[in-house]
Design an enzyme around this catalytic site. Structure first.
Site, short mmCIF file in Angstrom:
data_model
loop_
_atom_site.label_atom_id
_atom_site.label_comp_id
_atom_site.label_asym_id
_atom_site.label_seq_id
_atom_site.Cartn_x
_atom_site.Cartn_y
_atom_site.Cartn_z
CG HIS A 10 -20.28 -6.28 -50.11
ND1 HIS A 10 -20.80 -7.10 -51.08
CD2 HIS A 10 -19.07 -5.89 -50.55
CE1 HIS A 10 -19.94 -7.18 -52.09
NE2 HIS A 10 -18.87 -6.46 -51.78
N PRO A 189 -11.85 -9.92 -47.32
CG PRO A 189 -11.80 -11.92 -48.50
CD PRO A 189 -11.03 -10.66 -48.30
CB SER A 190 -13.13 -12.30 -42.51
OG SER A 190 -13.59 -13.51 -43.10
NE ARG A 191 -17.26 -5.48 -42.56
CZ ARG A 191 -18.02 -5.89 -43.59
NH1 ARG A 191 -17.51 -6.67 -44.52
NH2 ARG A 191 -19.28 -5.53 -43.68
CG LEU A 192 -9.37 -10.26 -41.09
CD1 LEU A 192 -8.77 -11.66 -41.12
CD2 LEU A 192 -9.01 -9.55 -39.79
#
Length: 213
Positions: A10, A189-192
């Protein structure tokens, strides 16, 4: 193992978290987030994972936050339970809240103390009667032979306290986690992700730092 598990993903998109958004006091900041969660109507927003360590072995379980004041986070349990024994041997614990609907997590580390007898008695008095009886019935974390064993003990204590108030068991009461580290995590977003941490300096003042995700 179902290899599709690795594909569960997710991408967090709801909000960001900036240093300027934070209250200088982490407990006040927690209250702001917690009130948002409560107002949303999600189920059991006060559920938190409590982690303890005994003999070098960690153990974790979900408990419910029952009070929050200017000193810390309180929950109630059986002092003779596994977590109670772990706390008696090592008062350093960790708490984790995760609210997936808000893509938020709060991690707390600190030291545990028992709440006062009056605080424990005050909370016990407002518990449902069934939960009060249950505090007498359950020798929490002990091995029992079967479900029938619990039922028979319940009937016995219901008879014992019939027609009167249920007193608080001497082995049941509250703990307060006094934090020295609180991390506020907001999914991005993007695990950042945004990770902002409050920790205490040598003078006991809170400082705020950003961690790499």
């Amino acid at each position: 193992m179902d290899h599709n598990i690795a594909k569960i993903r997710h991408d967090y998109q709801l909000k960001g978290l900036h240093e300027d958004d934070l209250n200088p006091d982490p407990l006040k900041q927690f209250r702001l987030w917690f009130q948002e969660i409560i107002d949303s109507g999600i189920s059991e927003p006060n559920a938190m994972v409590l982690a303890t360590v005994s003999g070098g072995r960690p153990s974790a379980r979900v408990v419910l936050l029952k009070d929050l004041d200017d000193t810390g986070f309180s929950f109630f349990t059986n002092y003779q339970s596994k977590k109670g024994e772990s706390i008696a041997g090592n008062p350093q614990v960790a708490l984790t809240f995760f609210w997936k609907e808000f893509e938020r997590q709060v991690r707390i580390e600190g030291r545990v103390t028992k709440t006062s007898d009056s605080e424990s008695a005050e909370y016990f008095a407002v518990r449902p009667r069934g939960s009060q009886i249950g505090a007498w019935v359950s020798d929490q974390s002990e091995v029992i032979p079967n479900r029938r064993f619990l039922e028979e003990k319940t009937w016995a204590f219901e008879d014992k306290f019939e027609g009167g108030e249920v007193p608080r068991p001497p082995h049941w009461g509250g703990y307060r986690v006094i934090p020295d580290y609180i991390e506020f995590w907001q999914g991005r977003p993007s695990r950042l992700h945004d990770r902002l941490v409050y920790s205490k300096d040598e003078d006991g003042n809170w400082k705020i730092e950003r961690l790499s995700p």
